[in-house]
Design a protein around this motif. Structure first.
Motif, PDB file in Angstrom:
ATOM      1  N   THR A  46       0.829  -1.209   0.000  1.00 25.94           N
ATOM      2  CA  THR A  46       0.000   0.000   0.000  1.00 25.94           C
ATOM      3  C   THR A  46       0.860   1.254   0.000  1.00 25.94           C
ATOM      4  OG1 THR A  46      -1.805  -1.139   1.127  1.00 25.94           O
ATOM      5  CG2 THR A  46      -1.784   1.257   1.259  1.00 25.94           C
ATOM      6  N   LYS A  47       1.980   1.213   0.731  1.00 25.80           N
ATOM      7  CA  LYS A  47       2.882   2.371   0.752  1.00 25.80           C
ATOM      8  C   LYS A  47       3.416   2.670  -0.644  1.00 25.80           C
ATOM      9  CE  LYS A  47       4.519   2.187   5.528  1.00 25.80           C
ATOM     10  NZ  LYS A  47       5.698   2.049   6.424  1.00 25.80           N
ATOM     11  N   PHE A  48       3.835   1.622  -1.348  1.00 23.73           N
ATOM     12  CA  PHE A  48       4.327   1.859  -2.699  1.00 23.73           C
ATOM     13  C   PHE A  48       3.182   2.263  -3.617  1.00 23.73           C
ATOM     14  CE2 PHE A  48       5.757   0.772  -6.976  1.00 23.73           C
ATOM     15  CZ  PHE A  48       6.987   1.408  -7.001  1.00 23.73           C
ATOM     16  N   GLY A  49       2.012   1.672  -3.398  1.00 24.85           N
ATOM     17  CA  GLY A  49       0.842   2.044  -4.188  1.00 24.85           C
ATOM     18  C   GLY A  49       0.505   3.513  -4.051  1.00 24.85           C
ATOM     19  N   LYS A  50       0.709   4.075  -2.864  1.00 30.40           N
ATOM     20  CA  LYS A  50       0.450   5.502  -2.663  1.00 30.40           C
ATOM     21  C   LYS A  50       1.452   6.356  -3.439  1.00 30.40           C
ATOM     22  CE  LYS A  50      -1.835   5.165   1.834  1.00 30.40           C
ATOM     23  NZ  LYS A  50      -1.743   5.446   3.290  1.00 30.40           N
ATOM     24  N   VAL A  51       2.676   5.893  -3.537  1.00 26.10           N
ATOM     25  CA  VAL A  51       3.684   6.598  -4.348  1.00 26.10           C
ATOM     26  C   VAL A  51       3.214   6.651  -5.801  1.00 26.10           C
ATOM     27  CG1 VAL A  51       6.062   6.499  -5.211  1.00 26.10           C
ATOM     28  CG2 VAL A  51       5.596   5.983  -2.806  1.00 26.10           C
ATOM     29  N   VAL A  52       2.755   5.520  -6.302  1.00 30.69           N
ATOM     30  CA  VAL A  52       2.241   5.445  -7.671  1.00 30.69           C
ATOM     31  C   VAL A  52       1.006   6.328  -7.823  1.00 30.69           C
ATOM     32  CG1 VAL A  52       1.263   3.919  -9.428  1.00 30.69           C
ATOM     33  CG2 VAL A  52       3.177   3.117  -8.004  1.00 30.69           C
ATOM     34  N   GLY A  53       0.113   6.235  -6.852  1.00 31.51           N
ATOM     35  CA  GLY A  53      -1.125   7.011  -6.913  1.00 31.51           C
ATOM     36  C   GLY A  53      -0.886   8.511  -6.938  1.00 31.51           C
ATOM     37  N   ARG A  54       0.085   8.984  -6.146  1.00 29.13           N
ATOM     38  CA  ARG A  54       0.399  10.418  -6.145  1.00 29.13           C
ATOM     39  C   ARG A  54       0.884  10.874  -7.511  1.00 29.13           C
ATOM     40  NH1 ARG A  54       2.454   9.415  -0.888  1.00 29.13           N
ATOM     41  NH2 ARG A  54       4.582   9.182  -1.709  1.00 29.13           N
ATOM     42  N   PHE A  55       1.717  10.046  -8.127  1.00 30.85           N
ATOM     43  CA  PHE A  55       2.235  10.399  -9.447  1.00 30.85           C
ATOM     44  C   PHE A  55       1.103  10.480 -10.469  1.00 30.85           C
ATOM     45  CE2 PHE A  55       3.709   9.036 -13.647  1.00 30.85           C
ATOM     46  CZ  PHE A  55       4.651  10.012 -13.910  1.00 30.85           C
ATOM     47  N   VAL A  56       0.209   9.501 -10.439  1.00 32.04           N
ATOM     48  CA  VAL A  56      -0.928   9.504 -11.372  1.00 32.04           C
ATOM     49  C   VAL A  56      -1.788  10.749 -11.155  1.00 32.04           C
ATOM     50  CG1 VAL A  56      -3.062   8.324 -12.009  1.00 32.04           C
ATOM     51  CG2 VAL A  56      -0.965   6.990 -11.642  1.00 32.04           C
ATOM     52  N   LYS A  57      -2.049  11.074  -9.899  1.00 28.88           N
ATOM     53  CA  LYS A  57      -2.884  12.238  -9.583  1.00 28.88           C
ATOM     54  C   LYS A  57      -2.240  13.532 -10.036  1.00 28.88           C
ATOM     55  CE  LYS A  57      -5.472  14.321  -5.766  1.00 28.88           C
ATOM     56  NZ  LYS A  57      -5.778  14.252  -4.306  1.00 28.88           N
ATOM     57  N   GLU A  58      -0.929  13.638  -9.838  1.00 31.69           N
ATOM     58  CA  GLU A  58      -0.207  14.848 -10.245  1.00 31.69           C
ATOM     59  C   GLU A  58      -0.270  15.078 -11.758  1.00 31.69           C
ATOM     60  OE1 GLU A  58       3.665  14.058  -8.777  1.00 31.69           O
ATOM     61  OE2 GLU A  58       3.151  14.440  -6.661  1.00 31.69           O
ATOM     62  N   ASN A  59      -0.457  14.015 -12.519  1.00 28.70           N
ATOM     63  CA  ASN A  59      -0.474  14.118 -13.977  1.00 28.70           C
ATOM     64  C   ASN A  59      -1.872  13.927 -14.564  1.00 28.70           C
ATOM     65  OD1 ASN A  59       2.518  14.239 -15.131  1.00 28.70           O
ATOM     66  ND2 ASN A  59       2.539  12.947 -13.293  1.00 28.70           N
ATOM     67  N   ALA A  60      -2.891  14.055 -13.717  1.00 25.81           N
ATOM     68  CA  ALA A  60      -4.259  13.816 -14.168  1.00 25.81           C
ATOM     69  C   ALA A  60      -4.679  14.753 -15.288  1.00 25.81           C
ATOM     70  CB  ALA A  60      -5.219  13.942 -12.989  1.00 25.81           C
ATOM     71  N   ASP A  61      -4.168  15.971 -15.297  1.00 30.28           N
ATOM     72  CA  ASP A  61      -4.564  16.966 -16.304  1.00 30.28           C
ATOM     73  C   ASP A  61      -3.556  17.077 -17.444  1.00 30.28           C
ATOM     74  OD1 ASP A  61      -6.819  17.602 -14.787  1.00 30.28           O
ATOM     75  OD2 ASP A  61      -5.696  19.063 -13.589  1.00 30.28           O
ATOM     76  N   ASN A  62      -2.569  16.211 -17.443  1.00 30.93           N
ATOM     77  CA  ASN A  62      -1.546  16.244 -18.492  1.00 30.93           C
ATOM     78  C   ASN A  62      -1.959  15.282 -19.603  1.00 30.93           C
ATOM     79  OD1 ASN A  62       0.740  16.101 -20.104  1.00 30.93           O
ATOM     80  ND2 ASN A  62       2.175  16.065 -18.381  1.00 30.93           N
ATOM     81  N   GLU A  63      -2.524  15.833 -20.663  1.00 26.02           N
ATOM     82  CA  GLU A  63      -3.071  15.018 -21.743  1.00 26.02           C
ATOM     83  C   GLU A  63      -2.002  14.141 -22.384  1.00 26.02           C
ATOM     84  OE1 GLU A  63      -5.857  13.230 -23.963  1.00 26.02           O
ATOM     85  OE2 GLU A  63      -6.250  14.737 -22.403  1.00 26.02           O
ATOM     86  N   ALA A  64      -0.790  14.682 -22.516  1.00 28.68           N
ATOM     87  CA  ALA A  64       0.286  13.929 -23.165  1.00 28.68           C
ATOM     88  C   ALA A  64       0.704  12.707 -22.361  1.00 28.68           C
ATOM     89  CB  ALA A  64       1.492  14.834 -23.400  1.00 28.68           C
ATOM     90  N   MET A  65       0.391  12.701 -21.055  1.00 29.37           N
ATOM     91  CA  MET A  65       0.808  11.591 -20.193  1.00 29.37           C
ATOM     92  C   MET A  65      -0.242  10.497 -20.076  1.00 29.37           C
ATOM     93  SD  MET A  65       3.853  11.547 -18.897  1.00 29.37           S
ATOM     94  CE  MET A  65       3.625  10.531 -17.433  1.00 29.37           C
TER      95      MET A  65
END
Length: 596
Positions: free
Chosen positions: A467-486
């Motif tokens: 879960t700790k690593f999953g949160k690292v992944v989740g934060r990255f996904v959330k930070e790029n939610a509005d980045n269409e190219a990503m």
């Protein structure tokens, strides 16, 4: 003869651009003066040693192997190995990341791991000699007495002495609870050990003045099983009070294993006959102490396979650009030649890109774990230490198993690129394949790593580390939610993260009803989680490449293309893996034993 060019540009990209390694490590007081120029300079010099000194010895070592004198029990290493080791120690490479208290240079483990990647690419068999010393050093530093530290650590740091780990016995490999080597206490506080060990890498050689064997054995009052194992430091030569070498100890090489690969490394059968040793740590607590060395070795084996993947890829690319065979299906690409270079053919490209992607993913993972390990050991904030320690614990079996499995796939692909020449020794490819095969076996087979990941690291703490690593992944996904190219990277990454959660819960529920269900699913499970980890790093690398592609630097263009290949051609393997894992135990047990 194969060549090796250190991938310094990609190594620097991972350290500085992807991981922000220097800034991350400068938060640790011991590394407060660290700077990127120093790191780069060390890597450049290490690359020269690897490519100019070690790489030319790789084929030589494979052909000559090691030689045992059965009368003296001394082992001679291949031509040039001893001289290369002397240069290695004189140039200070053995002391790179060791504590200055013991004569080390005090550089971060990250730098040491990057150096070892290059050494492994150049010559894995040679690199195992000094590589094992790091684990022995770490074990004694963590669990040795003041006297043991003063006696052994300065010499291990300088490289004057090397170290080994003596675990396996003829009747027991992974199941160390079955070991029989005995340790009898003596009046002077030492112990006399008697028994036999096998598969001891670098167990005997002519490259250093002394060898410090860390030996697992049983005391007379030891309880049965793994809880009755103690750890002992047993030097090849006894050490006098003034630090000079004394008499030959009762531990010697009784034979050398004739192996499929890593011929240049002495894989020794070690015999102990009243060998004098001293207890490391507490009685009957040898296995936890040895795990310091074993976990370090597992990270080291992953690094070995990173090195082999990289060097095999480099040589296969060079060959594919030069070898001409047939025309491209869509028409000639090089009409000036009698045929097209084979790199124009789609399946050749697929094999090359597979190796490239697995090398770049492994590099990101190995370096990331090195930073987290340094934080776990040395960060001033206890909460950070605990967080990093959990991440390292989760990712260690993935480093060992996922990277080594992928190296086997990659080296075989690269050998295939050569066609028939891939089977010819002087091209070097068949040696990379043979050398890569052992990495899936030793330091705990990859099945053991898979059971460790699923059984202990995930289900053992109700998924807390995952879960700790999953949160690292989740934060990255959330930070790029509005980045269409990503979106081409973050959407499949987020989807896989959700699937891993549900997948883990399903396997865990089955395991509660029948523990063998964990065994049936574990290997597939590790590959699924391994792909999630790689997907996270490739998405991060793609983000940087997208931001910097306007610079016109071809490096970023290639990085983006590799990330897209990974997501399109390699990551989809998880769908099949989850299906086969969920198929469970029944297909494996329906056949009666007598029918096999």
């Amino acid at each position: 003869m194969p060549s090796y060019t250190p991938p310094l540009r990609d190594m620097q990209f991972v350290i500085h651009e992807l991981l922000g390694g220097v800034d991350e490590l400068k938060k640790i007081p011991a590394y407060g003066d660290l700077d990127a120029d120093t790191v780069n300079a060390v890597l450049e010099e290490g690359g020269k040693f690897a490519s100019e000194v070690l790489a030319p010895l790789n084929l030589v070592g494979d052909v000559e192997g090691c030689t045992l004198n059965k009368e003296t029990h001394e082992v001679t290493t291949p031509k040039g190995f001893k001289e290369a080791y002397k240069q290695y120690t004189e140039n200070g490479w053995s002391a790179l990341s060791a504590d200055p208290e013991w004569g080390g240079q005090g550089l971060p483990l990250l730098v040491n791991q990057a150096i070892y990647e290059m050494l492994n690419s150049a010559n894995q068999a040679w690199t195992m000699y000094p590589g094992l010393s790091h684990g022995a050093h770490a074990c004694l530093e963590a669990h040795g007495s003041a006297e043991q530290k003063a006696m052994y650590l300065p010499k291990l740091t300088s490289g004057e002495w090397t170290g080994t780990m003596c675990l396996t016995e003829p009747h027991c490999g992974t199941d160390l609870g079955l070991l029989r080597t005995k340790a009898e206490p003596q009046a002077d506080g030492t112990y006399k050990l008697t028994g036999a060990k096998i598969f001891i890498s670098a167990g005997e050689h002519d490259m250093a003045d002394n060898i410090v064997h860390l030996v697992l054995a049983r005391l007379p009052d030891a309880p049965a099983g793994s809880k009755g194992i103690s750890l002992f430091a047993v030097p090849k030569f006894l050490v006098n009070a003034d630090g000079s070498l004394g008499a030959r100890n009762g531990i010697y090489c009784g034979g050398l294993e004739h192996k499929m690969g890593i011929h240049g490394n002495a894989t020794a059968q070690m015999v102990l006959e009243d060998a004098v040793g001293t207890l490391v740590g507490q009685p009957h607590r040898g296995l936890p102490a040895m795990f310091v060395m074993m976990n370090g070795a597992r990270l080291g084996v992953g690094n070995q396979s990173l090195g082999l993947t990289q060097v095999a890829y480099e040589n296969a690319v060079n060959y594919a650009k030069d070898r001409v065979q047939m025309r491209a299906l869509s028409g000639p690409k090089r009409p000036d030649l009698a045929a097209d270079p084979i790199i124009v053919h789609p399946d050749v490209r697929k094999m090359l890109l597979t190796a490239r992607a697995y090398a770049e993913g492994a590099r990101a993972l190995v370096y990331y774990v090195a930073i987290e390990l340094d934080k776990a050991h040395n960060h001033p904030d206890e909460a950070v230490r605990k967080e990093s320690d959990d991440i390292v614990a989760l990712l260690t079996p993935i480093v060992k198993a996922f990277i080594t499995d992928n190296a086997w796939i990659s080296t075989v692909h690269c050998q295939q690129v050569y066609g028939g020449h891939g089977f010819i020794h002087e091209w070097g490819m068949e040696q990379f394949v043979r050398d890569a095969r052992i990495n899936m076996i030793y330091e705990g087979t990859n099945t053991i790593q898979s059971l460790d990941l699923l059984g202990r690291k995930v289900l053992g703490d109700a998924g807390a580390k995952l879960t700790k690593f999953g949160k690292v992944v989740g934060r990255f996904v959330k930070e790029n939610a509005d980045n269409e190219a990503m979106q081409e990277f973050t959407k499949p990454l987020a989807d896989l993260g959700q699937k891993v959660q549900a997948f883990t819960m399903e396997i865990g529920m089955k395991g509660m009803q029948n523990p063998d269900e964990v065994g049936a699913a574990a290997v597939d499970y590790l590959r699924v989680v391994g792909h999630m980890v790689y997907a996270y790093f490739f998405a991060r690398m793609a983000q940087i490449a997208l931001e910097k592609q306007a610079t016109g630097d071809a490096f970023y263009k290639a990085k983006l293309a590799t990330a897209r290949f990974y997501f399109a051609k390699l990551m989809p393997e998880v769908e099949t893996l989850m299906i086969t894992a969920k198929a469970g135990l029944k297909p494996l047990t329906e056949m009666e034993e007598a029918l096999f």
